[in-house]
Design an enzyme around this catalytic site. Structure first.
Site, PDB file in Angstrom:
ATOM      1  CE1 TYR A 151      74.367  -3.404  17.762  1.00 52.86           C
ATOM      2  CE2 TYR A 151      72.856  -1.844  18.771  1.00 52.86           C
ATOM      3  CZ  TYR A 151      73.353  -2.458  17.655  1.00 52.86           C
ATOM      4  OH  TYR A 151      72.860  -2.142  16.411  1.00 52.86           O
ATOM      5  CB  CYS A 152      77.738  -0.852  18.562  1.00 53.73           C
ATOM      6  SG  CYS A 152      78.511   0.299  17.396  1.00 53.73           S
ATOM      7  CG  LEU A 153      80.945   2.923  19.780  1.00 52.73           C
ATOM      8  CD1 LEU A 153      80.772   4.408  20.013  1.00 52.73           C
ATOM      9  CD2 LEU A 153      82.344   2.639  19.294  1.00 52.73           C
TER      10      LEU A 153
END
Length: 604
Positions: free
Chosen positions: A340-342
């Protein structure tokens, strides 16, 4: 340093006279060489720049001055552009005068201009009544004209145009009539109705918030959502811990489980438990209830002593160490990895490295609001150049990290009306408090970014876009996303200011495998946390196979079928269809190192 410069940029032997190619440089600027007779004054310079960075919230003044100078010089040499803008102002003023006269006479002409999509400042019905509607229309016209003058000036660099348009928008937002108590009819009406008590409550709210900010305390109401008591309560145990992260294995709730486990790698910019909030909206709990064995990475909140943690440390001590822990807990099973995300970005780097090195432990790869190409990374790129990153380096050099407050300030500027001014109006002028929610409490539980890692991340990915340019090297050898052969599930959210969905979509352009892309309603956080029981939102989903032609994102959005409700069941169905369909008895859950949610999530 494990994260190496690609071979084509390594230093050449001294006797060769061939000119060197431009080198983007290492991820972290090396210290200046000194001799006893040449004292190093760099620390003094960096200390002064770090102080300036704190005063400017990390924004480089030289970036603003260059854009402003470029615009002023070229606008002064463009009388035609100035004349055209002046005529536009005169035309708008004339149309506004006619519209005002018609409205004042009792007519109901159509609005001259409508607020842009997502602008909710003038949604209250009172703003559609005379004379407030006139104020709103005049403001919206002026806003459009002011931002317009920043653009289409011959000779001005496109980057400078975008920077100035962004800054002009920020200034205009400050002067919005909704922010002025003596102009905003909602505030005036509430003040008359309550005899000014709303302003008294607002003043008390401000004093309370200021006191909490000075003490470093979290916002009002966050105490109702304590980690391990109210949120992050899915039962489990910590099975691995190192200096960077913990791995949590969650307890099964079904008599049999899918044979292949799921490993979730969240972003380290925030705490992991956005994916494990309350039981009724926890993605982790929902997956466990569907019969999946779930593992979660819980990142450490870095301190000054962690300043030298590198981006590659997050791959080695984070993703790879977590995969080893899962393989030890569920031996012989391939793993569905989700980032998720980074967390998705570093997972992509790890997965491409594994593909290069013949490590076939992954069954699939899921990337939730995670970018792999940063050419279209949105408004975060506006002020990101070498000068800006150098200023952040100086700020982090002094602190050892970038604080959560410094990062959140940058994100708030991307949506000031929603994240700053609406709160000022509600809390301090209307005297109301928005009820705290679990997601809001999580958002206030920020983390820090180690200095070295953040500098490397910004340079190698945001600034130089090495991963999709074929210049990102791990252990001295370049990796490529095209080496990935496992199925990919990529998800973008419609209103994402952190990872714009068209940027997330580009994984389809740089991969050579089945890519199922999903576009969900909502933003970077709300779009992800959408349990099926709420029956809200919608999503689009379509799969591209390697033998099919590439489809651009806008064409994809026009073609992909729409579905109502949560995307979670569609993802879970995809997971079941990409791996082994067999079910087995749940793996043993040892006592481990500690009970979930572990210790790192409690670090402030």
């Amino acid at each position: 340093m494990t994260l190496a410069t690609p071979p084509d940029t390594l230093p050449r032997k001294r006797h060769r006279a061939t000119p060197k190619r431009p080198d983007p440089g290492p991820a972290v600027t090396p210290p200046l060489a000194t001799t006893p007779s040449d004292p190093d004054f760099r620390s003094l310079d960096r200390a002064l720049r770090a102080t300036a960075a704190r005063l400017t919230q990390g924004l480089s003044p030289s970036v603003i001055m260059e854009a402003w100078t470029d615009w002023v010089v070229h606008l002064s040499a463009s009388p035609g552009r100035r004349l055209g803008w002046t005529l536009s102002v005169a035309d708008a003023a004339g149309r506004l005068a006619v519209w005002l006269a018609d409205t004042a006479a009792g007519g109901k002409p159509a609005p001259l201009i409508e607020p842009s999509a997502g602008d909710h400042r003038f949604t209250d019905p009172v703003w559609h009544q005379w004379p407030h509607v006139a104020v709103a229309q005049a403001y919206l016209l002026g806003e459009k004209l002011l931002v317009d003058i920043a653009r289409r000036v011959p000779g001005v660099a496109r980057q400078h145009e975008n920077e100035l348009a962004f800054l002009f928008t920020q200034w205009v937002d400050i002067l919005s009539p909704t922010n002025l108590p003596w102009v905003n009819p909602v505030i005036m009406g509430r003040t008359l109705q309550e005899g000014g008590m709303n302003l008294v409550r607002g003043g008390l709210n401000w004093l309370e918030d200021a006191g909490r900010l000075a003490r470093g305390a979290p916002p009002v109401g966050t105490e109702e959502f304590q980690v391990g008591r109210d949120v992050a309560v899915t039962p489990g145990t910590v099975i691995h811990r190192n200096r960077l992260m913990e791995v949590i294995q969650y307890a099964p709730t079904t008599p049999t489980v899918h044979a292949e486990p799921i490993l979730i790698v969240p972003a380290w910019i925030m705490k992991y438990y956005i994916l494990d909030l309350r039981p009724e909206n926890s993605l982790v709990r929902w997956l466990v209830d569907q019969g999946h064995t779930v593992f979660m990475v819980s990142w450490k909140n870095p301190v000054a002593d962690d300043r030298d943690l590198s981006l590659d440390d997050y791959r080695r001590l984070g993703v790879m160490a977590a995969l080893d822990a899962v393989s030890a807990a569920v031996p012989g099973r391939r793993i569905h990895a989700c980032g998720y995300c980074l967390g998705g970005t570093i997972l992509s780097i790890a997965a491409a490295t594994m593909a290069r090195d013949g490590d076939d432990r992954l069954a699939s790869l899921s990337l939730l609001a995670a970018q792999t190409d940063f050419a279209e990374a949105g408004e975060l790129m506006l002020f990101l150049d070498e000068r800006q990153i150098s200023l952040l380096d100086d700020l982090m050099w002094r602190q050892g990290y970038l604080s959560g407050a410094q990062m959140s300030g940058a994100f708030q500027l991307l949506r000031p009306n929603d994240l700053i001014w609406s709160r000022v109006i509600r809390d301090y002028l209307l005297g109301d408090r928005e009820p705290m929610t679990d997601l809001m409490a999580w958002n206030a539980d920020s983390t820090r970014m180690p200095a070295r890692m953040h500098g490397e991340y910004l340079r190698s990915l945001f600034l130089e876009n090495r991963l999709t340019a074929g210049r990102f090297a791990v252990d001295g050898r370049v990796i490529a996303l095209r080496d990935l052969k496992v199925p990919i599930f990529a998800l973008g959210t419609v209103r994402d200011h952190v990872a714009p969905w068209r940027s997330v979509y580009k994984i389809s352009l740089f991969s050579d495998t089945d890519v199922t892309f999903t576009l969900v309603s909502g933003g970077h956080n709300v779009g992800i946390v959408n349990p099926p029981a709420l029956q809200r939102g919608s999503y689009q989903l379509m799969t591209r196979h390697p033998d099919q032609r590439y489809v651009d994102p806008d064409t994809w959005a026009a073609q992909a079928p729409h579905h109502a409700g949560s995307w979670w069941p569609a993802w879970e169905e995809w997971l079941c269809g990409t791996g082994a369909r067999a079910k087995t008895a749940p793996p043993a859950l040892s006592t481990g190192l500690a009970a979930a949610p572990g210790s790192y999530v409690h670090q402030g």
